[in-house]
Write a protein that holds these residues in place. Structure first.
Motif, PDB file in Angstrom:
ATOM      1  N   LEU A 223     -34.733 -13.261 -42.893  1.00 23.36           N
ATOM      2  CA  LEU A 223     -35.548 -14.444 -42.662  1.00 23.36           C
ATOM      3  C   LEU A 223     -37.021 -14.092 -42.885  1.00 23.36           C
ATOM      4  O   LEU A 223     -37.453 -12.991 -42.593  1.00 23.36           O
ATOM      5  CB  LEU A 223     -35.359 -14.963 -41.237  1.00 23.36           C
ATOM      6  CG  LEU A 223     -34.021 -15.621 -40.891  1.00 23.36           C
ATOM      7  CD1 LEU A 223     -33.983 -15.974 -39.411  1.00 23.36           C
ATOM      8  CD2 LEU A 223     -33.793 -16.868 -41.737  1.00 23.36           C
ATOM      9  N   ASP A 224     -37.767 -15.075 -43.398  1.00 22.57           N
ATOM     10  CA  ASP A 224     -39.208 -14.901 -43.561  1.00 22.57           C
ATOM     11  C   ASP A 224     -39.973 -15.435 -42.359  1.00 22.57           C
ATOM     12  O   ASP A 224     -41.050 -14.929 -42.024  1.00 22.57           O
ATOM     13  CB  ASP A 224     -39.685 -15.626 -44.823  1.00 22.57           C
ATOM     14  CG  ASP A 224     -39.126 -14.990 -46.077  1.00 22.57           C
ATOM     15  OD1 ASP A 224     -39.499 -13.842 -46.365  1.00 22.57           O
ATOM     16  OD2 ASP A 224     -38.303 -15.625 -46.755  1.00 22.57           O
ATOM     17  N   ALA A 225     -39.441 -16.477 -41.722  1.00 20.63           N
ATOM     18  CA  ALA A 225     -40.173 -17.091 -40.614  1.00 20.63           C
ATOM     19  C   ALA A 225     -39.249 -17.957 -39.769  1.00 20.63           C
ATOM     20  O   ALA A 225     -38.264 -18.515 -40.267  1.00 20.63           O
ATOM     21  CB  ALA A 225     -41.330 -17.947 -41.142  1.00 20.63           C
ATOM     22  N   VAL A 226     -39.601 -18.077 -38.500  1.00 20.86           N
ATOM     23  CA  VAL A 226     -38.971 -19.031 -37.586  1.00 20.86           C
ATOM     24  C   VAL A 226     -40.104 -19.882 -37.022  1.00 20.86           C
ATOM     25  O   VAL A 226     -41.020 -19.362 -36.380  1.00 20.86           O
ATOM     26  CB  VAL A 226     -38.215 -18.319 -36.446  1.00 20.86           C
ATOM     27  CG1 VAL A 226     -37.693 -19.338 -35.434  1.00 20.86           C
ATOM     28  CG2 VAL A 226     -37.070 -17.482 -37.011  1.00 20.86           C
ATOM     29  N   LEU A 227     -40.067 -21.165 -37.311  1.00 19.70           N
ATOM     30  CA  LEU A 227     -41.093 -22.088 -36.823  1.00 19.70           C
ATOM     31  C   LEU A 227     -40.574 -22.806 -35.581  1.00 19.70           C
ATOM     32  O   LEU A 227     -39.539 -23.478 -35.625  1.00 19.70           O
ATOM     33  CB  LEU A 227     -41.450 -23.112 -37.896  1.00 19.70           C
ATOM     34  CG  LEU A 227     -42.097 -22.574 -39.173  1.00 19.70           C
ATOM     35  CD1 LEU A 227     -42.416 -23.725 -40.117  1.00 19.70           C
ATOM     36  CD2 LEU A 227     -43.356 -21.785 -38.863  1.00 19.70           C
ATOM     37  N   ASP A 228     -41.279 -22.656 -34.492  1.00 19.10           N
ATOM     38  CA  ASP A 228     -40.921 -23.259 -33.216  1.00 19.10           C
ATOM     39  C   ASP A 228     -41.805 -24.486 -32.988  1.00 19.10           C
ATOM     40  O   ASP A 228     -43.004 -24.347 -32.734  1.00 19.10           O
ATOM     41  CB  ASP A 228     -41.118 -22.224 -32.101  1.00 19.10           C
ATOM     42  CG  ASP A 228     -40.997 -22.814 -30.708  1.00 19.10           C
ATOM     43  OD1 ASP A 228     -40.284 -23.826 -30.545  1.00 19.10           O
ATOM     44  OD2 ASP A 228     -41.608 -22.246 -29.777  1.00 19.10           O
ATOM     45  N   LEU A 229     -41.223 -25.673 -33.133  1.00 20.58           N
ATOM     46  CA  LEU A 229     -41.975 -26.912 -32.921  1.00 20.58           C
ATOM     47  C   LEU A 229     -42.058 -27.181 -31.425  1.00 20.58           C
ATOM     48  O   LEU A 229     -41.041 -27.394 -30.763  1.00 20.58           O
ATOM     49  CB  LEU A 229     -41.301 -28.091 -33.626  1.00 20.58           C
ATOM     50  CG  LEU A 229     -41.237 -28.012 -35.150  1.00 20.58           C
ATOM     51  CD1 LEU A 229     -40.619 -29.292 -35.710  1.00 20.58           C
ATOM     52  CD2 LEU A 229     -42.612 -27.797 -35.753  1.00 20.58           C
TER      53      LEU A 229
END
Length: 216
Positions: free
Chosen positions: A107-113
């Motif tokens: 994975l490159d990124a995990v975005l937490d909204l």
């Protein structure tokens, strides 16, 4: 890029996922779409999922994981993807880790909204749907109809879905906190998480997410 989008119900994950996937030219892979596609196509996994759903039971992780793996192996996902609604728990996150490791990918990124709980309740509990086939959507505060309880478009009756009632929303949030939120710590340990405020106009939230993915 390979991205996971996380956030509570009402955070706008579906909307943001669609915009981000388009901006990044990668497929948007949502759990809902996976289930609909597999069931409509009558795949073995879709048939299994339908059996559980007809029995009123939760679909086991292995079925959801299998659908996600199949989708991530399709040609359009070779250069990356944006996952929305998967992984939903630690077991699914670990399965995703193993799948990517086997493919020599990561994975490159995990975005937490991030959205305050009271705002989530306000967003969802305020929705009103038209009973007509068009199913126009209004909100008692953000996009209220001109006449209370009446659709501006067709004059149909507006109603609140059972899933949108406050007590149901709070139950869904409790499930999110207990089952899905732990994956954020799982990915924080891998240095992948960026928390994005999901308050504001859709374009503002998208801009924050893109800035996190492509810092200056």
């Amino acid at each position: 890029m390979r991205i996971v989008l996380v956030g509570p119900p009402g955070a706008g994950k579906g909307t943001q996922a669609a915009f981000l996937a388009e901006n990044l030219s990668i497929p948007h892979i949502s759990t809902g779409d996976l289930f609909r596609a597999n069931i409509s196509q009558g795949t073995p996994l879709g048939q299994k999922a339908q059996e559980y759903m007809r029995a009123g039971q939760l679909v086991p992780d292995e079925v959801t994981i299998g659908m996600a793996k199949d989708r991530m192996e399709e040609p359009d996902a070779a250069g990356g993807f944006l996952l929305d609604g998967f992984p939903r728990n630690i077991a699914q996150a670990q399965a995703l880790d193993s799948f990517l490791t086997d493919k020599n990918q990561r994975l490159d990124a995990v975005l937490d909204l991030e959205v305050p709980e009271d705002e989530v309740v306000k967003r969802i509990a305020g929705r009103r749907i038209c009973r007509s086939q068009s199913s126009h959507v209004f909100h008692v505060e953000y996009s209220a109809p001109k006449k209370d309880g009446v659709c501006d478009v067709c004059g149909g009756e507006l109603y609140q879905r059972d899933d949108d009632r406050e007590e149901t929303v709070r139950k869904r949030l409790a499930v999110y906190h207990s089952e899905t939120e732990p994956i954020i710590d799982h990915y924080k340990a891998q240095g992948l998480v960026t928390t994005i405020s999901a308050i504001g106009e859709v374009g503002e939230v998208t801009a924050r997410a893109m800035a996190a993915l492509r810092p200056e």
